[in-house]
Design an enzyme around this catalytic site. Structure first.
Site, PDB file in Angstrom:
ATOM      1  N   LEU A  33      -3.454   7.708  -5.375  1.00 49.39           N
ATOM      2  CA  LEU A  33      -4.616   8.018  -5.442  1.00 49.39           C
ATOM      3  C   LEU A  33      -5.295   8.594  -4.108  1.00 49.39           C
ATOM      4  O   LEU A  33      -6.053   9.327  -3.980  1.00 49.39           O
ATOM      5  CB  LEU A  33      -5.518   6.702  -5.450  1.00 49.39           C
ATOM      6  CG  LEU A  33      -5.245   5.803  -6.862  1.00 49.39           C
ATOM      7  CD1 LEU A  33      -5.872   4.402  -6.772  1.00 49.39           C
ATOM      8  CD2 LEU A  33      -5.925   6.632  -7.896  1.00 49.39           C
ATOM      9  N   GLY A  39      -1.015   4.201   5.306  1.00 49.31           N
ATOM     10  CA  GLY A  39       0.067   4.367   3.926  1.00 49.31           C
ATOM     11  C   GLY A  39      -0.310   5.240   2.845  1.00 49.31           C
ATOM     12  O   GLY A  39      -1.397   5.845   2.891  1.00 49.31           O
ATOM     13  N   ASP A 150     -15.049   5.035  12.072  1.00 46.99           N
ATOM     14  CA  ASP A 150     -14.339   6.064  11.175  1.00 46.99           C
ATOM     15  C   ASP A 150     -15.192   6.173  10.164  1.00 46.99           C
ATOM     16  O   ASP A 150     -14.596   6.375   8.876  1.00 46.99           O
ATOM     17  CB  ASP A 150     -12.940   5.958  11.027  1.00 46.99           C
ATOM     18  CG  ASP A 150     -11.958   6.988  10.419  1.00 46.99           C
ATOM     19  OD1 ASP A 150     -12.536   8.098  10.965  1.00 46.99           O
ATOM     20  OD2 ASP A 150     -11.140   6.826   9.963  1.00 46.99           O
TER      21      ASP A 150
END
Length: 321
Positions: A33, A39, A150
């Protein structure tokens, strides 16, 4: 919020999986996805009959493929276990098995805001602005305040109705806890990236997000976004040439030029290079609440393909301002 408190509130605490169990739940062949600094994210499925009593559901499994990510893992898990908001991604479970780290989230069918941003109508655009401001307000109200650091279109996920949820809390800071450095160049204030994060850093990111939503485009160099918007719209301190900044479908789906001017000015104010020139999160929420949709429009559609497949379910709460 402890596990017992979650149970009393009706929330299910995240499940602690074994890494081997999550490997069984990944779709075969693996369906990737996305990928980030932590990761790779794979799609998976929780079966109907499972030992935890979880409902059968599709999930997103984020697997750590790097090193020294324990701080990010612990921060994200801690925040998602303790914070509840309708526009924050739900943590289904996690794995911390022999230094192999995984986080399991609810699956968001439409993917990131980044890949959907060019197709949004004005009511949905306005909803996303309000929802993200509401999330940041909620985070800043915590004790100690949580600074997300973020906020960007890649970290906002969307369900089948294009409702947004904030994800990826690994770089967040809770008081003095968390990584010293964090953020993304362009969408994050430089002080967040280089270690002096304050709530005003999130205000900067909200400004960039508002301007990108209005432009319906994610800029690789978000500094160019500010220069472009300022150049196109600011003439002697007044916001003009709005139609050059906005895509036609925003203006035809209920966004008035007056509302667009207000939103552009708010975005530019939030994304000011000077901290003291940025508004408070309370002011942002109040200003966004004043924006509305033309009374004659009661719904909108994202494009001709989606016209026959989905309904935006846009709620028109106010008239044109």
């Amino acid at each position: 919020m402890t596990g017992a408190e979650m149970e009393r509130s009706g929330r299910r605490p995240p499940v602690k999986f074994l890494f081997s169990e999550l490997e069984e739940y990944e779709n075969q062949p693996p369906e990737k996805l996305g990928q980030g600094s932590f990761g790779v994210v794979f799609k998976g499925s929780i079966p109907e009959k499972n030992k935890w009593g979880l409902p059968a559901q599709e999930v997103a499994i984020k697997v750590n493929t790097g090193t020294k990510k324990k701080i990010e893992f612990n921060m994200e898990r801690s925040i998602l276990e303790s914070i509840e908001h309708k526009n924050i991604i739900k943590l289904v479970g996690f794995a911390d098995d022999n230094n192999r780290l995984c986080l399991v989230y609810e699956y968001m069918r439409r993917g990131t805001l980044k890949i959907n941003i060019s197709d949004l109508c004005w009511p949905k655009t306005l909803q996303i602005m309000r929802d993200m401001a509401s999330v940041i307000f909620h985070l800043h109200q915590q004790d100690p305040p949580i600074i997300f650091r973020d906020l960007k279109s890649e970290n906002i996920l969307m369900n089948e109705n294009f409702d947004p949820k904030l994800s990826d809390f690994g770089l967040a800071k809770r008081g003095k806890e968390g990584l010293k450095f964090g953020g993304t160049e362009g969408s994050s204030d430089v002080t967040a990236i280089h270690g002096s994060a304050t709530p005003l850093c999130d205000i900067y990111s909200i400004g960039i997000l508002i301007l990108e939503l209005l432009a319906q485009k994610v800029f690789r160099d978000r500094g160019k976004l500010l220069a472009w918007v300022r150049g196109e719209t600011l003439v002697k301190g007044k916001v003009r040439n709005v139609k050059r900044v906005l895509r036609k479908n925003l203006l035809t789906s209920g966004c008035t030029v007056k509302n667009a001017r207000r939103a552009i000015k708010l975005g530019i104010q939030c994304a000011s290079y000077k901290n003291n020139d940025r508004p408070t999160i309370q002011y942002i929420c109040k200003e966004l609440s004043k924006l509305g949709v033309m009374k004659s429009l009661t719904s909108c559609f994202l494009n001709f393909f989606d016209l026959f497949t989905i309904n935006c379910n846009c709620v028109i709460s106010t008239g044109a301002s």
